[in-house]
Design an enzyme around this catalytic site. Structure first.
Site, mmCIF file in Angstrom:
data_model
loop_
_atom_site.group_PDB
_atom_site.id
_atom_site.type_symbol
_atom_site.label_atom_id
_atom_site.label_comp_id
_atom_site.label_asym_id
_atom_site.label_seq_id
_atom_site.Cartn_x
_atom_site.Cartn_y
_atom_site.Cartn_z
ATOM 1 N N HIS A 1 -0.178 3.115 4.689
ATOM 2 C CA HIS A 1 -0.670 2.044 5.657
ATOM 3 C C HIS A 1 -0.190 0.580 5.132
ATOM 4 O O HIS A 1 -1.130 -0.281 5.274
ATOM 5 C CB HIS A 1 -2.371 2.225 5.562
ATOM 6 C CG HIS A 1 -2.869 3.600 6.169
ATOM 7 N ND1 HIS A 1 -3.449 3.648 7.436
ATOM 8 C CD2 HIS A 1 -2.999 4.622 5.624
ATOM 9 C CE1 HIS A 1 -3.745 4.816 7.586
ATOM 10 N NE2 HIS A 1 -3.685 5.349 6.419
ATOM 11 N N ASN B 1 -9.299 6.500 11.432
ATOM 12 C CA ASN B 1 -8.039 6.332 12.052
ATOM 13 C C ASN B 1 -7.997 6.629 13.301
ATOM 14 O O ASN B 1 -9.371 6.673 14.026
ATOM 15 C CB ASN B 1 -7.215 7.825 11.714
ATOM 16 C CG ASN B 1 -6.780 7.532 10.233
ATOM 17 O OD1 ASN B 1 -6.327 6.588 9.731
ATOM 18 N ND2 ASN B 1 -6.292 8.769 9.542
ATOM 19 N N ARG C 1 -2.559 -2.341 -6.857
ATOM 20 C CA ARG C 1 -2.159 -2.938 -5.942
ATOM 21 C C ARG C 1 -2.348 -4.738 -6.079
ATOM 22 O O ARG C 1 -1.798 -5.638 -5.708
ATOM 23 C CB ARG C 1 -2.636 -2.577 -4.453
ATOM 24 C CG ARG C 1 -2.021 -3.028 -3.199
ATOM 25 C CD ARG C 1 -2.440 -2.308 -2.004
ATOM 26 N NE ARG C 1 -3.818 -2.541 -1.743
ATOM 27 C CZ ARG C 1 -4.053 -3.623 -0.875
ATOM 28 N NH1 ARG C 1 -3.233 -4.338 -0.472
ATOM 29 N NH2 ARG C 1 -5.403 -3.687 -0.761
ATOM 30 N N ARG D 1 -8.573 -3.874 10.057
ATOM 31 C CA ARG D 1 -7.151 -4.013 9.507
ATOM 32 C C ARG D 1 -6.681 -2.434 10.248
ATOM 33 O O ARG D 1 -7.226 -1.564 10.292
ATOM 34 C CB ARG D 1 -6.935 -3.808 8.184
ATOM 35 C CG ARG D 1 -5.377 -4.035 7.981
ATOM 36 C CD ARG D 1 -5.061 -3.957 6.611
ATOM 37 N NE ARG D 1 -3.516 -4.112 6.336
ATOM 38 C CZ ARG D 1 -2.806 -3.087 6.119
ATOM 39 N NH1 ARG D 1 -3.453 -1.783 6.187
ATOM 40 N NH2 ARG D 1 -1.523 -2.938 6.009
ATOM 41 N N HIS E 1 -12.653 0.945 1.110
ATOM 42 C CA HIS E 1 -12.976 2.141 0.320
ATOM 43 C C HIS E 1 -14.197 2.900 1.174
ATOM 44 O O HIS E 1 -15.225 2.279 1.255
ATOM 45 C CB HIS E 1 -13.538 1.540 -0.837
ATOM 46 C CG HIS E 1 -13.681 2.788 -2.041
ATOM 47 N ND1 HIS E 1 -14.284 3.929 -1.662
ATOM 48 C CD2 HIS E 1 -13.164 2.838 -3.227
ATOM 49 C CE1 HIS E 1 -14.251 4.590 -2.694
ATOM 50 N NE2 HIS E 1 -13.770 4.181 -3.620
ATOM 51 N N PHE F 1 -3.191 15.556 -0.621
ATOM 52 C CA PHE F 1 -2.694 14.202 0.140
ATOM 53 C C PHE F 1 -1.282 13.747 -0.603
ATOM 54 O O PHE F 1 -0.404 13.266 0.302
ATOM 55 C CB PHE F 1 -3.878 12.804 -0.260
ATOM 56 C CG PHE F 1 -3.488 11.846 0.525
ATOM 57 C CD1 PHE F 1 -3.717 11.925 2.150
ATOM 58 C CD2 PHE F 1 -3.065 10.440 -0.069
ATOM 59 C CE1 PHE F 1 -3.383 10.734 2.635
ATOM 60 C CE2 PHE F 1 -3.086 9.501 0.895
ATOM 61 C CZ PHE F 1 -3.263 9.379 2.202
ATOM 62 N N ARG G 1 0.844 -1.161 0.059
ATOM 63 C CA ARG G 1 0.056 -0.047 0.051
ATOM 64 C C ARG G 1 0.967 1.042 0.052
ATOM 65 O O ARG G 1 1.653 1.292 0.574
ATOM 66 C CB ARG G 1 -1.027 0.048 1.076
ATOM 67 C CG ARG G 1 -1.961 -0.969 1.130
ATOM 68 C CD ARG G 1 -2.628 -1.232 2.756
ATOM 69 N NE ARG G 1 -3.760 -1.932 2.700
ATOM 70 C CZ ARG G 1 -3.742 -3.505 2.871
ATOM 71 N NH1 ARG G 1 -2.489 -3.813 3.037
ATOM 72 N NH2 ARG G 1 -4.765 -4.022 2.975
ATOM 73 N N TYR H 1 -9.300 5.331 -3.711
ATOM 74 C CA TYR H 1 -9.425 3.706 -2.937
ATOM 75 C C TYR H 1 -9.615 2.903 -4.043
ATOM 76 O O TYR H 1 -9.259 1.775 -4.024
ATOM 77 C CB TYR H 1 -10.158 3.723 -1.796
ATOM 78 C CG TYR H 1 -9.791 4.593 -0.607
ATOM 79 C CD1 TYR H 1 -9.589 5.948 -0.638
ATOM 80 C CD2 TYR H 1 -9.269 3.823 0.452
ATOM 81 C CE1 TYR H 1 -9.196 6.336 0.622
ATOM 82 C CE2 TYR H 1 -8.474 4.326 1.665
ATOM 83 C CZ TYR H 1 -8.719 5.843 1.432
ATOM 84 O OH TYR H 1 -8.063 6.475 2.468
HETATM 85 FE FE1 HDD Z 1 -6.581 6.771 3.115
HETATM 86 C C1 HDD Z 1 -5.416 3.590 2.789
HETATM 87 C C2 HDD Z 1 -7.408 6.178 6.274
HETATM 88 C C3 HDD Z 1 -7.302 10.070 3.550
HETATM 89 C C4 HDD Z 1 -5.907 7.518 -0.176
HETATM 90 N N1 HDD Z 1 -6.358 5.220 4.299
HETATM 91 C C5 HDD Z 1 -5.830 3.822 4.057
HETATM 92 C C6 HDD Z 1 -6.043 3.189 5.196
HETATM 93 C C7 HDD Z 1 -6.770 3.574 6.271
HETATM 94 C C8 HDD Z 1 -6.808 5.080 5.732
HETATM 95 C C9 HDD Z 1 -7.008 3.134 7.574
HETATM 96 C C10 HDD Z 1 -5.828 1.593 5.124
HETATM 97 C C11 HDD Z 1 -6.807 0.775 4.782
HETATM 98 C C12 HDD Z 1 -6.300 -0.648 5.054
HETATM 99 O O1 HDD Z 1 -6.091 -1.330 6.058
HETATM 100 O O2 HDD Z 1 -6.198 -1.357 3.769
HETATM 101 N N2 HDD Z 1 -7.159 7.934 4.947
HETATM 102 C C13 HDD Z 1 -7.621 7.334 5.751
HETATM 103 C C14 HDD Z 1 -8.296 8.332 6.631
HETATM 104 C C15 HDD Z 1 -8.137 9.430 5.965
HETATM 105 C C16 HDD Z 1 -7.366 9.347 4.581
HETATM 106 C C17 HDD Z 1 -8.902 8.576 8.065
HETATM 107 C C18 HDD Z 1 -8.661 11.108 6.188
HETATM 108 C C19 HDD Z 1 -9.682 11.128 6.917
HETATM 109 N N3 HDD Z 1 -6.473 8.590 2.174
HETATM 110 C C20 HDD Z 1 -6.846 9.901 2.216
HETATM 111 C C21 HDD Z 1 -6.764 10.612 1.299
HETATM 112 C C22 HDD Z 1 -6.330 9.827 0.214
HETATM 113 C C23 HDD Z 1 -6.265 8.431 0.833
HETATM 114 C C24 HDD Z 1 -6.935 12.092 1.417
HETATM 115 C C25 HDD Z 1 -6.079 10.244 -1.160
HETATM 116 C C26 HDD Z 1 -6.738 11.136 -1.882
HETATM 117 N N4 HDD Z 1 -5.629 5.732 1.733
HETATM 118 C C27 HDD Z 1 -5.625 6.051 0.403
HETATM 119 C C28 HDD Z 1 -5.069 5.139 -0.494
HETATM 120 C C29 HDD Z 1 -4.857 3.775 0.538
HETATM 121 C C30 HDD Z 1 -5.177 4.291 1.683
HETATM 122 C C31 HDD Z 1 -3.857 5.284 -1.405
HETATM 123 C C32 HDD Z 1 -3.531 3.034 0.452
HETATM 124 C C33 HDD Z 1 -3.934 1.708 0.243
HETATM 125 C C34 HDD Z 1 -5.518 1.685 0.226
HETATM 126 O O3 HDD Z 1 -5.870 3.129 0.055
HETATM 127 O O4 HDD Z 1 -6.197 0.656 -0.130
HETATM 128 O O5 HDD Z 1 -6.209 4.975 -1.620
#
Ligand code: HDD
Length: 701
Positions: free
Chosen positions: A75, A147, A369, A111, A339, A160, A72, A362
């Site tokens: 995370h 979170n 991935r 997770r 997602h 981001f 990822r 997501y």
């Molecule tokens: Fe995110 C993963 C939580 C903002 C893009 N995010 C990811 C995971 C968590 C969060 C818990 C791990 C999920 C897992 O265990 O597979 N993210 C947050 C929270 C946010 C947040 C609480 C704001 C309140 N995230 C955020 C933004 C973006 C992303 C603004 C992009 C514009 N996040 C991602 C991602 C991930 C991710 C790149 C990495 C792997 C995945 O999604 O599946 O899409």
């Protein structure tokens, strides 16, 4: 405690006993042909070259070569568990979601993760923790991707990539790993000041949780719930841990990073194996959806803001229990795909610009991935209710779809599948609230997003003096690791806008002048609910080190039993492996353990003196004349660390107290006690239920 165990204190051994391994009769190729040899390649003669025709060799190596998938982008490091969510039913008044109906039980997979580190990084880095829950409801999958901190660094998803590039290792040498203590992070957050509130939470004890089991979870954004008759409310989601919210000390976090980088992953799995199933209650803060998306001056669409519980209490609507460890890390924890747009009827999104951008990210990230668009068919991601999406083909298609008309409208499949009907009295689909929207297309920041400091100040000032000390130390450490003085000065200036005392302490640690604030910041009412100090919590799964010499403490078996009866996990710590005289298995040796593994120490019986340790020892004599003044240096280290980490140290007799003296601890210190065997369980439970002996080190400021 429900799980029967052949090795009550050694879940590792239990795990191996349980592992079913391969079940088929023969080893086969991936096409199912039986194999007679997997140890030797097909060669010309005994010592000749390998033949290209060796299909088993090529297939085995080919598969191995492709075992890894991209981690990822954030995370990457995580741990998962299965469980159940049971609804209390009281949300049915404001949400039509089926899984929130009275007593409805829903399977979940959770997770937990750190954000910045790579997949192999240490669990105890100072960081935000992800808390993502997949509810497999009868109306489809609902993902609550939150979170352990209720606010976020940025207000718009377009930032981001910037925050993530800043916190990730610096790109020239790819260091530091899993740390925010470097120039690029503090460069960005001191310039992009909406990040100041989130960084304040990171620098607090919340950035180094004791356990995933002892973290709150937050949906962060404001969501919309649709109630009976289509009435909408705005909500913020909360997870409340049964065990309370607790943290490591910075020393523990750093020690664990070396001594046990898998600390949180192991803790979660061990607790579940031991039957100490972690529990959280799901709660919501409910706000009227009056079109303003504002509550008492707080813009509910600004994800850098939270709503203090004192202003809007959290209503508890259900309970989650995690009771099963994954059987295969890769298949489940690595391949799970969350997602925030995986929603069910009754729960909808709002216009929070961070949330809206997440809705794209997501889905998009899983294509790389998980290798294509069919990741929803991977078992851990599959809804448990029937799916009929009319999507076809693509990489890794597992379904063999029947029929010839995967399009709508059709007549060749009798018009199937039909559209879902609106529920009785419902005027619009409960997944799509008919929110009115109008405006000018523009790139801009709303005025209501412009206060970047007052909630950071509210958070800081609501904490106890000890917690505030930890924050001062954390900023001093992090900024002390920055090489660029301009960045340090700029961040200390940000702190001056938040709290003069904090800024002065950090400035002094960095050798900088204390800056004066340049802005007028609101003094918001404090929120005592934010502090982790004070109160008592259940002690389930807390680890107690029973430190003995060998052949052991005569009543070590009984001692372990009374500790286990209180729900805690006793671990026998002895000079070397094997068994004590009473037959107790030694769980940890002086060589293999450090204080980080224990929430409290019980020193039982005569411990080996320094002379037995085969290591020269320079001990300081403490109080308690008439008892041994020296002890094995590894026990001395254990006791000193436990002392510094404000953990209870209970001695069962004068002989054991010798290690306390040898460690040079002051006598009569809170939580360092000589207790008799009868009172030990009660005293131990009381001390551990408070998490730490807070009175041991009164705060400096
Ligand atoms: Fe995110 C993963 C939580 C903002 C893009 N995010 C990811 C995971 C968590 C969060 C818990 C791990 C999920 C897992 O265990 O597979 N993210 C947050 C929270 C946010 C947040 C609480 C704001 C309140 N995230 C955020 C933004 C973006 C992303 C603004 C992009 C514009 N996040 C991602 C991602 C991930 C991710 C790149 C990495 C792997 C995945 O999604 O599946 O899409």
């Amino acid at each position: 405690m429900t799980t029967e165990s052949a090795h009550p204190t050694n879940p590792e051994a239990d795990r191996r006993d349980k592992a079913p391994g391969q079940t088929s009769k023969h080893l086969t190729t991936s096409q199912g042909s039986p194999l007679t040899d997997t140890d030797h390649s097909l060669k010309v003669g005994e010592r000749g070259p390998i033949l290209l025709q060796d299909h088993h060799l090529r297939e085995k190596i080919m598969h191995f070569d492709h075992e890894r998938i991209p981690e990822r982008v954030v995370h990457a490091r995580g741990a998962g568990a299965h469980g159940k969510f049971v609804s209390y039913g009281n949300a049915a008044d404001f949400c039509v979601a089926d899984f929130l109906k009275p007593n409805k039980q829903t399977d979940v997979f959770v997770r937990f993760s750190t954000v910045a580190g790579s997949r192999g990084s240490m669990d105890t880095a100072r960081d935000t923790r992800g808390f993502a829950t997949k509810f497999y409801t009868e109306e489809g999958v609902f993902d609550l991707v939150g979170n352990n901190i209720p606010v976020f660094f940025i207000q718009d998803g377009i930032k981001f990539p910037d925050i993530v590039h800043a916190v990730k290792p610096e790109p020239d040498r790819e260091i530091p790993q899993a740390q925010s203590a470097h120039d690029t992070f503090w460069d960005f957050v001191s310039l992009h000041t909406p990040a100041q509130a989130h960084t304040m939470w990171n620098m607090s004890d919340r950035g180094i949780p004791r356990s995933y089991r002892m973290m709150e979870g937050f949906g962060v954004h404001t969501f919309r719930m649709i109630g009976p008759g289509g009435k909408a409310s705005l909500v913020k989601f909360h997870w409340k841990p049964k065990l309370g919210v607790h943290s490591l000390t910075w020393e523990e976090a750093q020690l664990a990073a070396g001594a046990d980088p898998d600390f949180h992953r192991r803790d979660l799995a061990d607790a579940i194996d031991a039957g100490a199933y972690p529990e959280w209650e799901l709660g919501v803060q409910l706000f009227e959806d009056d079109g303003t998306a504002t509550f008492q001056g707080i813009d509910l669409l600004d994800p850098t803001k939270f709503v203090p519980e004192e202003l809007c209490p959290v209503q508890l609507i259900g309970k989650m229990v995690l009771d099963r460890n994954p059987s295969n890390y890769f298949a489940e924890t690595e391949q799970v795909a969350f997602h925030p747009g995986h929603l069910v009827p009754g729960i909808d999104i709002t216009d929070d610009p961070l949330l809206q951008a997440r809705l794209f990210s997501y889905l998009d990230t899983q294509l790389t991935r998980l290798g294509g668009p069919n990741f929803a068919q991977i078992p851990i991601n599959s809804p448990k209710n029937p799916v009929n999406d009319m999507f076809r083909d693509g990489y890794h298609q597992h379904n063999i779809h029947e029929g010839i008309a995967p399009y709508k409208p059709n007549s060749l499949d009798g018009g199937c599948p039909f559209m879902a009907e609106l529920a009785n009295g419902q005027e619009f689909p409960a997944l799509e609230y008919p929110q009115e929207t109008a405006g000018t297309k523009q790139r801009s920041e709303p005025v209501s997003f412009s206060d970047h400091y007052s909630q950071a100040r509210l958070f800081y000032r609501s904490l106890s003096a000890q917690e505030r000390d930890h924050i001062k130390q954390a900023y001093s450490f992090e900024l002390g690791k920055c090489a660029d003085n301009t960045i340090r000065e700029r961040q200390v200036q940000c702190l001056a806008e938040i709290d003069a005392d904090l800024a002065a302490a950090v400035a002094s640690a960095l050798g900088l002048p204390a800056p004066a604030p340049q802005q007028d910041i609101d003094d918001l009412p404090l929120s005592p609910a934010l502090s982790q100090v004070g109160g008592t919590w259940p002690v389930d799964g807390r680890q107690i080190g029973i430190v003995v010499g060998l052949p052991g403490y005569p009543q070590d078996k009984e001692l372990a039993e009374v500790i286990r009866a209180k729900g805690m996990t006793p671990l026998i710590v002895a000079p070397h492996g094997g068994k004590t005289e009473s037959g107790m298995e030694v769980d940890r040796t002086y060589f293999t353990t450090r204080s980080i593994e224990f929430d409290a120490l019980v020193l039982a019986g005569a411990l080996p003196p320094a002379a037995d340790a085969q290591v020269p020892l320079d001990t300081k004599a403490g109080a308690g004349v008439g008892v041994p003044q020296s002890a094995d240096p590894r026990v001395v280290l254990l006791v000193q660390e436990a002392y510094r980490q404000s953990k209870p140290i209970l001695c069962l007799d004068e002989a054991a107290y010798g290690a306390v003296n040898a460690a040079g601890l002051p006598s009569g210190d809170p939580g360092v006690e000589l207790v008799d065997a009868d009172s030990l369980p009660g005293v131990l439970e009381d001390l551990v239920s408070r998490h730490r002996v807070w009175g041991r080190f009164p705060a400096e400021g």
